[in-house]
Design an enzyme around this catalytic site. Structure first.
Site: not given
Ligand SMILES: *Cc1c(COP(=O)(O)O)cnc(C)c1O
Length: 423
Positions: A144, A239, A267
């Site tokens: 994701y 990511d 995060k």
């Molecule tokens: C949480 C997450 C996102 C999205 O981040 P948001 O701040 O919720 O838009 C993208 N990539 C990864 C790997 C994530 O865990």
């Protein structure tokens, strides 16, 4: 446990917000029952509006590596309130903050701060396309990368939880620019590059997946991605929105010794405030306006409040590197304890302080194997743990997290609760 205030709020909320929530997995759909409305957090604990107290293993879905209301973060926020929350002009702390990020992850030579992980990945793939002059993006099933249109193909997290194949509302032409491959499959990568190599702008990957539950990369898989992208003139995007500063001070790229071209962060770097970043090679990032023709901007990007929270978070981690070993050891003890109590019906995946209890007896290495989990059994376990004051992710397909605030006693309590819940 009394949940009457939560229930009353949920009644009202459902008329105001889809599912009563501002992000789908919060609605508890996959585990049955209504979401709990939270009143406050303190260290490793959450307290709901009815006054029930929980040991929190969600940690705001990843950011809270130091637990709720860490004093350093709270103090930095308090100080910032004295000077203002947003200027729309550069500030000194942005320089300190980005320098600290580059020091931790040297592959991120130049970066931009944004407000969410979604924004970071959306911008990173735009830059990759701008730099290479190519359109295709390779991603992996069950990963994701936020709710970016073209990245919602075979996505993990809430999309997986709710069993939505690909989101409605995304034009077919956007999805057609995405190639989704099975995670950990060397053959799939070789084949994709053989067929489309000249057209692939970038490969984007969660180096350790958290969004189909925790799934580590197979030995050599990340190195293969590095090698294949290099051979074909494509960019490798890690990511690290979830793994950055969580799996190590330098993130998954440090842990696995791979240097990606671009990285996305979010995060943990916000310390619980909305901040994220994308960055990497100077030549690639020089494509971004005003240096180059790839446009990306943000009214609140790098605002003093969020930067202060993030900076306090990162400085604390820098000054206390022992936190990583400590949190990892406790997570290992928790996972071992629960695995022992459950026996062969459970597959426990863990990397650092990220983990998932998969209700399946076979190994979970990709999206297909993750989906073989017994989600009804997970839901039952989730509810039994909640009754015992343990707050786990309300979905089989979300990683759980430990924080520096969780104590040995918390771990022992959780293992004892799990042993009861599993019988
Ligand atoms: C949480 C997450 C996102 C999205 O981040 P948001 O701040 O919720 O838009 C993208 N990539 C990864 C790997 C994530 O865990």
């Amino acid at each position: 446990m009394n949940h009457s205030k939560s229930r009353a709020l949920f009644e009202k909320a459902q008329k105001l917000m889809p599912g009563g929530v501002n992000s789908p997995v919060r609605a508890f759909r996959a585990v049955g029952g209504d979401p709990l409305f939270m009143a406050r957090g303190e260290g490793a604990h959450l307290v709901d509006v009815d006054g029930n107290r929980y040991l929190d293993y969600v940690g705001s879905w990843g950011p809270l590596l130091l637990g709720h209301r860490h004093p350093a973060v709270i103090e930095a926020l308090r100080e910032t309130l004295e000077i203002g929350t947003s200027f729309g002009a550069p500030t000194e702390r942005e320089v300190e903050f980005t320098a600290l990020i580059r020091q931790a992850a040297p592959s991120i030579e130049m970066m931009r701060l944004v407000n969410s992980g979604t924004e970071a990945t959306m911008s990173a793939i735009r830059v990759a396309r701008g730099f290479t002059g190519r359109e295709l993006i390779v991603k992996f099933e069950g990963c994701y990368h936020g709710h970016v249109d073209s990245l919602l193909v075979k996505a993990g997290s809430g999309v997986a939880t709710l069993g939505i194949a690909d989101s409605v509302g995304v034009p077919a032409a956007f999805s057609a620019t995405t190639i989704a491959l099975p995670f950990n499959s060397a053959e799939a990568i070789e084949e994709a590059f053989r067929r489309h190599g000249e057209r692939i702008a970038a490969v984007i990957v969660e180096p350790v997946v958290g969004n189909m539950g925790c799934v580590p990369p197979a030995p050599g898989f990340l190195a293969l991605l590095r090698d294949a992208t290099e051979r074909h003139g494509s960019l490798l995007i890690f990511d690290e929105v979830m793994t950055g500063f969580r799996l190590a001070w330098g993130g998954a790229q440090q842990r696995f010794s791979i240097r990606p071209d671009l990285t996305t962060l979010g995060k943990v770097i916000g310390g619980g405030l909305p901040i994220a970043a994308y960055g990497g090679r100077t030549d690639v990032m020089s494509c971004v306006a005003p240096l180059g023709p790839v446009y990306q901007a943000g009214t609140l990007s790098g605002n003093p409040l969020a930067v202060a929270g993030g900076l306090a978070m990162l400085r604390t981690l820098e000054q206390h590197p022992e936190i990583y070993d400590q949190v990892e050891q406790r997570t290992a003890r928790l996972c071992d304890g629960v695995a022992r109590a459950a026996g062969p019906k459970l597959t426990v995946n863990r990397v650092g302080s990220m983990f998932t209890f998969f209700f399946t007896s076979s190994p979970v290495t990709d999206y297909e194997s993750a989906k073989r989990s017994d989600t009804a059994a997970y839901a039952k376990f989730f509810r039994a743990m909640l009754e015992r004051g343990v707050y786990l992710p309300p979905s089989q397909f979300e990683a759980a997290f430990l924080s520096g605030a969780h104590t040995d006693e918390d771990i022992a309590k959780t293992v004892a609760a799990a042993a009861e819940a599993l019988t």
